[in-house]
Design an enzyme around this catalytic site. Structure first.
Site, PDB file in Angstrom:
ATOM      1  N   ASP A  90       0.813  -1.226   0.000  1.00 23.15           N
ATOM      2  CA  ASP A  90       0.000   0.000   0.000  1.00 23.15           C
ATOM      3  C   ASP A  90       0.841   1.268   0.000  1.00 23.15           C
ATOM      4  OD1 ASP A  90      -2.234  -1.654   0.132  1.00 23.15           O
ATOM      5  OD2 ASP A  90      -2.142  -1.700   2.311  1.00 23.15           O
ATOM      6  N   LYS A 131       2.072   2.054  -5.150  1.00 24.03           N
ATOM      7  CA  LYS A 131       2.600   1.453  -6.383  1.00 24.03           C
ATOM      8  C   LYS A 131       1.668   1.678  -7.561  1.00 24.03           C
ATOM      9  CE  LYS A 131       2.769  -2.540  -4.358  1.00 24.03           C
ATOM     10  NZ  LYS A 131       2.479  -2.168  -2.957  1.00 24.03           N
ATOM     11  N   ASN A 191      -4.974 -10.292  -3.932  1.00 26.02           N
ATOM     12  CA  ASN A 191      -4.696  -9.679  -2.624  1.00 26.02           C
ATOM     13  C   ASN A 191      -4.200  -8.238  -2.779  1.00 26.02           C
ATOM     14  OD1 ASN A 191      -2.328 -10.622  -3.798  1.00 26.02           O
ATOM     15  ND2 ASN A 191      -1.389 -11.299  -1.900  1.00 26.02           N
ATOM     16  N   GLY A 218      -4.097  -4.350  -4.021  1.00 28.51           N
ATOM     17  CA  GLY A 218      -5.134  -3.346  -4.241  1.00 28.51           C
ATOM     18  C   GLY A 218      -4.440  -2.068  -4.672  1.00 28.51           C
ATOM     19  N   HIS A 219      -4.408  -1.826  -5.954  1.00 24.44           N
ATOM     20  CA  HIS A 219      -3.673  -0.677  -6.471  1.00 24.44           C
ATOM     21  C   HIS A 219      -4.643   0.409  -6.907  1.00 24.44           C
ATOM     22  CE1 HIS A 219       0.019  -3.454  -7.261  1.00 24.44           C
ATOM     23  NE2 HIS A 219      -0.319  -3.355  -6.002  1.00 24.44           N
ATOM     24  N   THR A 220      -4.528   1.549  -6.244  1.00 23.68           N
ATOM     25  CA  THR A 220      -5.467   2.639  -6.494  1.00 23.68           C
ATOM     26  C   THR A 220      -4.870   3.621  -7.488  1.00 23.68           C
ATOM     27  OG1 THR A 220      -6.197   2.413  -4.216  1.00 23.68           O
ATOM     28  CG2 THR A 220      -6.827   4.438  -5.350  1.00 23.68           C
ATOM     29  N   THR A 259      -5.735 -11.737   3.318  1.00 14.67           N
ATOM     30  CA  THR A 259      -6.838 -11.089   2.623  1.00 14.67           C
ATOM     31  C   THR A 259      -7.952 -12.100   2.304  1.00 14.67           C
ATOM     32  OG1 THR A 259      -5.774 -11.491   0.499  1.00 14.67           O
ATOM     33  CG2 THR A 259      -5.315  -9.380   1.556  1.00 14.67           C
ATOM     34  N   GLN A 292       2.354  -5.973  -3.228  1.00 10.11           N
ATOM     35  CA  GLN A 292       2.786  -6.057  -1.827  1.00 10.11           C
ATOM     36  C   GLN A 292       4.082  -5.254  -1.619  1.00 10.11           C
ATOM     37  OE1 GLN A 292       1.781  -9.448  -3.304  1.00 10.11           O
ATOM     38  NE2 GLN A 292      -0.196  -8.603  -2.812  1.00 10.11           N
TER      39      GLN A 292
HETATM   40  P1  IMO Z   1      -0.638  -4.130  -2.366  1.00 11.02           P
HETATM   41  O1  IMO Z   1      -0.149  -4.692  -3.655  1.00 11.02           O
HETATM   42  C1  IMO Z   1      -0.879  -4.551   1.971  1.00 11.02           C
HETATM   43  C2  IMO Z   1      -0.981  -8.615   3.586  1.00 11.02           C
HETATM   44  C3  IMO Z   1      -2.242  -9.098   4.268  1.00 11.02           C
HETATM   45  C4  IMO Z   1      -1.647 -10.032   5.303  1.00 11.02           C
HETATM   46  C5  IMO Z   1      -0.485 -10.673   4.571  1.00 11.02           C
HETATM   47  C6  IMO Z   1      -0.788 -12.031   3.947  1.00 11.02           C
HETATM   48  O2  IMO Z   1      -1.914  -3.382  -2.432  1.00 11.02           O
HETATM   49  O3  IMO Z   1       0.452  -3.371  -1.666  1.00 11.02           O
HETATM   50  P2  IMO Z   1      -2.222 -12.809   1.843  1.00 11.02           P
HETATM   51  O4  IMO Z   1      -3.684 -12.656   1.547  1.00 11.02           O
HETATM   52  O5  IMO Z   1      -1.330 -12.204   0.809  1.00 11.02           O
HETATM   53  O6  IMO Z   1      -1.836 -14.225   2.171  1.00 11.02           O
HETATM   54  O7  IMO Z   1      -2.013 -11.973   3.202  1.00 11.02           O
HETATM   55  O8  IMO Z   1      -0.146  -9.766   3.530  1.00 11.02           O
HETATM   56  N1  IMO Z   1      -1.142  -8.120   2.207  1.00 11.02           N
HETATM   57  C7  IMO Z   1      -1.076  -6.833   1.867  1.00 11.02           C
HETATM   58  N2  IMO Z   1      -0.943  -5.716   2.623  1.00 11.02           N
HETATM   59  N3  IMO Z   1      -0.938  -4.427   0.630  1.00 11.02           N
HETATM   60  C8  IMO Z   1      -1.033  -5.528  -0.150  1.00 11.02           C
HETATM   61  O9  IMO Z   1      -0.968  -5.456  -1.493  1.00 11.02           O
HETATM   62  C9  IMO Z   1      -1.165  -6.794   0.455  1.00 11.02           C
HETATM   63  N4  IMO Z   1      -1.295  -8.065   0.014  1.00 11.02           N
HETATM   64  C10 IMO Z   1      -1.275  -8.856   1.084  1.00 11.02           C
HETATM   65  O10 IMO Z   1      -2.938  -8.035   4.869  1.00 11.02           O
HETATM   66  O11 IMO Z   1      -1.106  -9.306   6.379  1.00 11.02           O
HETATM   67 MG    MG Z   2      -2.896  -1.726  -1.785  1.00 11.69          MG
END
Ligand code: IMO
Ligand code: MG
Length: 431
Positions: free
Chosen positions: A13, A16, A38, A40-42, A129, A224
């Site tokens: 978050d 990116k 999982n 979430g790109h805004t 997620t 991530q």
């Molecule tokens: P973006 O791409 C923030 C976190 C989840 C959890 C851990 C494992 O938007 O940055 P998972 O469902 O992947 O097995 O969860 O990773 N998590 C993220 N946190 N941004 C994300 O993606 C995330 N994708 C997974 O909250 O702690």
């Molecule tokens: Mg995100």
């Protein structure tokens, strides 16, 4: 022409989506190489907000080809929903491509994600997620996965189901007291998805190679962040993929020599969703203030994000494991109005300062952040076009942040819109 990787340097978050969107307008190919829905790109374009989970953010730049690489775990139902939503808002999916080697998220993956999480002791819960990401990667490694190539070949799909479903059903029935899944129903459902997905399926690595050989700009969109990386993150409170820049090589099928630049994206503070250690967390009013001002609620799950001061220890770690060349500092505007701001420069553990980010979570949980306090700044930053136009204290904060992390600044973001950005260095240049 150069290939650039955009990666998160914190716990996800970081922004990116915005950085990818900015760079995608100059790229011919945008590739997602890790994670799945999982992410979430805004992206905000002219006040219109788009949330992308599985489809590369480059889809919003007309004429850009967007590849879901082999390193991604693809939930076909999610993909089709996301595709429909984008189309209903006038976004063309003509440029979408899907690697035939990507793994497919099956219904038992999503179910097991939930069941396994429930099975864990409360203190061990990861706060996933719930998108089936972990169980799908587990099956990939265990060689029990179903790939897109299998999905779109009706015979192969039936064969793979016969190879994996009986064991999955035994596990679900015997361990979790769940009835399991009906072969014919799964087959019918997934054959339905396959029909709609088939037109997009390609040899992903060949597509990337061709683009590079033709001298086109290729952008790898990380998901991530480094601290959620399976190897380099706060294990076991991580996701199940290689989110770091090296993951772009395996997750898209290119050699390391093809990558020219790594852009590390960092928020001017820190956030985390889900459980796990977070040394600079602010469980107080300042934290609430940053959360509200920064819209720190999960794009994927809606959960309020945990927020804290900028942690140079984790970003330094991320700069190292990713080989970050340039830092994109996001959401600087969110900190405006605070009388003082803090940067965590090191961790203190049992009376001594640690030089590096510790692997042992017991050590990490005892670490106290060492802070450097800087004066804050006031006012609206979004109109600033250069560093020189920023309030002096904001500039000082940025310079110190760059110094502490060991990465030069490439870009500074002052708001969610495309134009609220200061570009400092041309990104698409060779080393
Ligand atoms: P973006 O791409 C923030 C976190 C989840 C959890 C851990 C494992 O938007 O940055 P998972 O469902 O992947 O097995 O969860 O990773 N998590 C993220 N946190 N941004 C994300 O993606 C995330 N994708 C997974 O909250 O702690
Ligand atoms: Mg995100």
């Amino acid at each position: 022409m150069p290939a650039v990787v955009v990666v998160g340097t914190q716990w996800g978050d970081e922004g990116k989506g915005k950085v990818t969107d900015l760079l995608a307008s100059e790229a011919e190919l945008v590739v997602r190489y890790a994670g799945g829905s999982n992410a979430g790109h805004t992206v905000i374009i002219d006040g219109q907000l788009f949330k992308l989970h599985l489809i590369p953010s480059g889809i919003l730049s007309p004429g850009t080809t967007c590849l879901i690489g082999n390193g991604v775990v693809l939930d076909p139902a999610w993909l089709l929903r996301e595709a429909e939503e984008l189309q209903s808002r006038g976004v063309s999916l003509e440029g979408l491509r899907i690697s035939e080697r990507a793994q497919v998220v099956m219904p038992w993956h999503t179910l097991l994600d939930e069941l396994e999480e429930r099975e864990r002791r409360p203190e061990d819960r990861i706060g996933t997620t719930g998108r089936g990401i972990g169980p799908c990667y587990v099956d990939k490694v265990a060689r029990l996965g179903i790939r897109v190539a299998d999905l779109v070949d009706p015979e192969a799909l039936a064969d793979r189901l016969d190879a994996v479903l009986p064991a999955k059903n035994r596990l679900l029935q015997k361990v979790y007291d769940h009835p399991g899944f009906d072969r014919e129903a799964v087959l019918a459902e997934y054959r339905g998805y396959a029909e709609r997905i088939r037109p997009y399926v390609v040899d992903g690595a060949a597509l990337v190679r061709r683009a590079l050989d033709e001298g086109r700009r290729v952008l790898f969109e990380g998901a991530q962040g480094a601290l959620l990386d399976l190897d380099h993150g706060t294990y076991p409170f991580v996701t199940s993929s290689s989110t770091v820049a090296g993951g772009a090589c395996t997750g898209a099928g290119v050699g390391p020599g093809s990558i020219d630049r790594v852009v590390g994206v960092a928020k001017a503070y820190t956030s985390r969703v889900g459980r796990g250690p977070f040394p600079t967390e602010l469980p107080d009013e300042t934290g609430d203030l940053i959360r509200e001002k920064g819209h720190e609620y999960g794009t994927t799950t809606g959960r309020p994000r945990r927020v804290g001061w900028f942690d140079a220890v984790i970003v330094r770690h991320a700069v190292r494991v990713n080989g970050v060349d340039l830092l994109a500092v996001m959401s600087l505007d969110v900190l405006a109005g605070l009388s003082t701001v803090r940067l965590c420069t090191a961790y203190r553990y049992r009376g001594r300062q640690l030089p590096d980010f510790p692997a042992d979570l017991r050590v990490l949980s005892e670490c106290e952040p060492v802070y450097e306090e800087l004066p804050g700044w006031e006012g609206e930053l979004s109109g600033c076009q250069s560093l020189g136009e920023l309030p002096e204290n904001a500039r000082r904060y940025l310079n110190r942040l760059s110094e502490l992390t060991g990465a030069p600044l490439g870009l500074v973001s002052l708001g969610r819109e495309r134009h609220e950005t200061i570009a400092l260095t041309p990104i698409y240049t060779r080393r």
